[in-house]
Each structure stands twice: as structure tokens, then as C-alpha cells.
Design an enzyme around this catalytic site. Structure first.
Site, PDB file in Angstrom:
ATOM      1  N   HIS A  46       0.834  -1.155  -0.040  1.00 31.82           N
ATOM      2  CA  HIS A  46       0.010   0.286   0.034  1.00 31.82           C
ATOM      3  C   HIS A  46       0.801   1.231  -0.017  1.00 31.82           C
ATOM      4  O   HIS A  46       1.978   1.261   0.584  1.00 31.82           O
ATOM      5  CB  HIS A  46      -0.831  -0.052   1.224  1.00 31.82           C
ATOM      6  CG  HIS A  46      -1.968  -0.911   1.186  1.00 31.82           C
ATOM      7  ND1 HIS A  46      -3.136  -0.865   1.963  1.00 31.82           N
ATOM      8  CD2 HIS A  46      -2.089  -2.274   0.401  1.00 31.82           C
ATOM      9  CE1 HIS A  46      -3.866  -1.909   1.594  1.00 31.82           C
ATOM     10  NE2 HIS A  46      -3.320  -2.771   0.957  1.00 31.82           N
ATOM     11  N   GLU A  48       0.690   4.038   1.783  1.00 25.05           N
ATOM     12  CA  GLU A  48       1.160   4.333   3.190  1.00 25.05           C
ATOM     13  C   GLU A  48       2.445   3.678   3.668  1.00 25.05           C
ATOM     14  O   GLU A  48       3.300   4.316   4.106  1.00 25.05           O
ATOM     15  CB  GLU A  48       0.262   4.125   4.114  1.00 25.05           C
ATOM     16  CG  GLU A  48      -1.278   4.941   3.722  1.00 25.05           C
ATOM     17  CD  GLU A  48      -2.277   4.059   2.830  1.00 25.05           C
ATOM     18  OE1 GLU A  48      -1.934   3.548   1.992  1.00 25.05           O
ATOM     19  OE2 GLU A  48      -3.317   4.149   3.417  1.00 25.05           O
ATOM     20  N   CYS A  76      -6.384   1.706   5.529  1.00 29.06           N
ATOM     21  CA  CYS A  76      -6.961   0.546   6.248  1.00 29.06           C
ATOM     22  C   CYS A  76      -6.369   0.038   7.383  1.00 29.06           C
ATOM     23  O   CYS A  76      -5.672   1.043   7.914  1.00 29.06           O
ATOM     24  CB  CYS A  76      -6.823  -0.432   5.037  1.00 29.06           C
ATOM     25  SG  CYS A  76      -5.213  -1.262   5.037  1.00 29.06           S
TER      26      CYS A  76
END
Length: 139
Positions: A46, A48, A76
Site C-alpha cells: 500500500h 502508506e 485501511c
């Protein structure tokens, strides 16, 4: 957030879910990233996590207490956990994720010292996500 949105556009262009993230400290960009789950064949790639890892490497520290993360979509649970452990000071979220966002579990998943701000360039982020998923349905 504009830089994060440019990263999200890169993800879009690569066929990835268009999410971008940028880590900033003292007005300087330490790291920027976008989703790379498809290209790396890695469910954890991801934006992030990619940005946090790069910023930690840049600072040679696992803690990012003087850093801010700008991300185009609400993180998430997995990414929120990483944010907790990295101790990011401020989290700036462009668009909410009502299906998979960490806030479904409550805000306590983030570090207690992390401040959260939402809505920066929300319309632009949501439009990019909508275009991406509409294109998937057409194919």
C-alpha cells in the site's frame, strides 16, 4: 496533498488502485509513494506502507514523531497499525473509505498523539477513485 494526488495518478496509470502517500517533516518531502500491490504482487504494498518505510530509511529511525503523512484515501486497518507503530504526528486524509477505512474500527487504532485532518482535495481524490473503478467495470 497535491503531491500525494500525483502519486495516486501514477498508480492509476499503472493499473493500481489510485492511492498516493507523502511523508513530510519540517516542510521537506522525505518520501512519496503509491500503491504497488499489482506490480509487486504483494497485498501489503500500500502507498502508506511504502512511504513510511522510505521515510524511516531516510531518517534512519523507526519512529516518525516529527512527520506528517498525506494520503489520498483513508488508510485501511493494516496501514493504520503501521501508523500507530511509526508514531506519525499528523495524518492528513483526502477521501474517506467507508468500506475498508480504519475508522470503521474506531480512531483508537491510531497512536494517541496522532492528529487527524480530513477532506484536503477530497473531490479530486474521489473522482480519480471513481474513474478507476468505473474503468474496471467496463473492461
Amino acid at each position: 496533498m497535491k503531491v500525494a494526488l500525483k502519486e495516486a495518478q501514477k498508480a492509476f496509470d499503472e493499473g493500481e488502485v489510485p492511492v498516493g502517500a507523502v511523508v513530510v517533516s519540517a516542510g521537506k518531502i522525505l518520501a512519496k509513494a503509491h500503491n504497488q500491490c499489482e506490480i509487486l504482487n504483494d497485498a501489503t504494498a500500500h502507498a502508506e506502507l511504502q512511504a513510511l518505510t522510505a521515510a524511516s530509511y531516510e531518517l534512519q529511525s523507526k519512529f516518525l514523531e516529527d512527520c506528517d503523512l498525506y494520503v489520498t484515501l483513508e488508510p485501511c486497518n493494516m496501514c493504520a497499525g503501521a501508523l500507530y507503530w511509526s508514531r506519525v504526528r499528523n495524518l492528513y486524509i483526502s477521501a474517506p473509505d467507508p468500506k475498508r477505512g480504519y475508522s470503521l474500527l474506531g480512531k483508537n487504532i491510531l497512536h494517541p498523539k496522532t492528529n487527524v485532518f480530513t477532506g484536503l482535495l477530497r473531490n479530486e481524490s474521489e473522482a480519480l477513485l471513481k474513474d478507476f473503478f468505473n474503468n474496471l467495470r467496463i473492461q
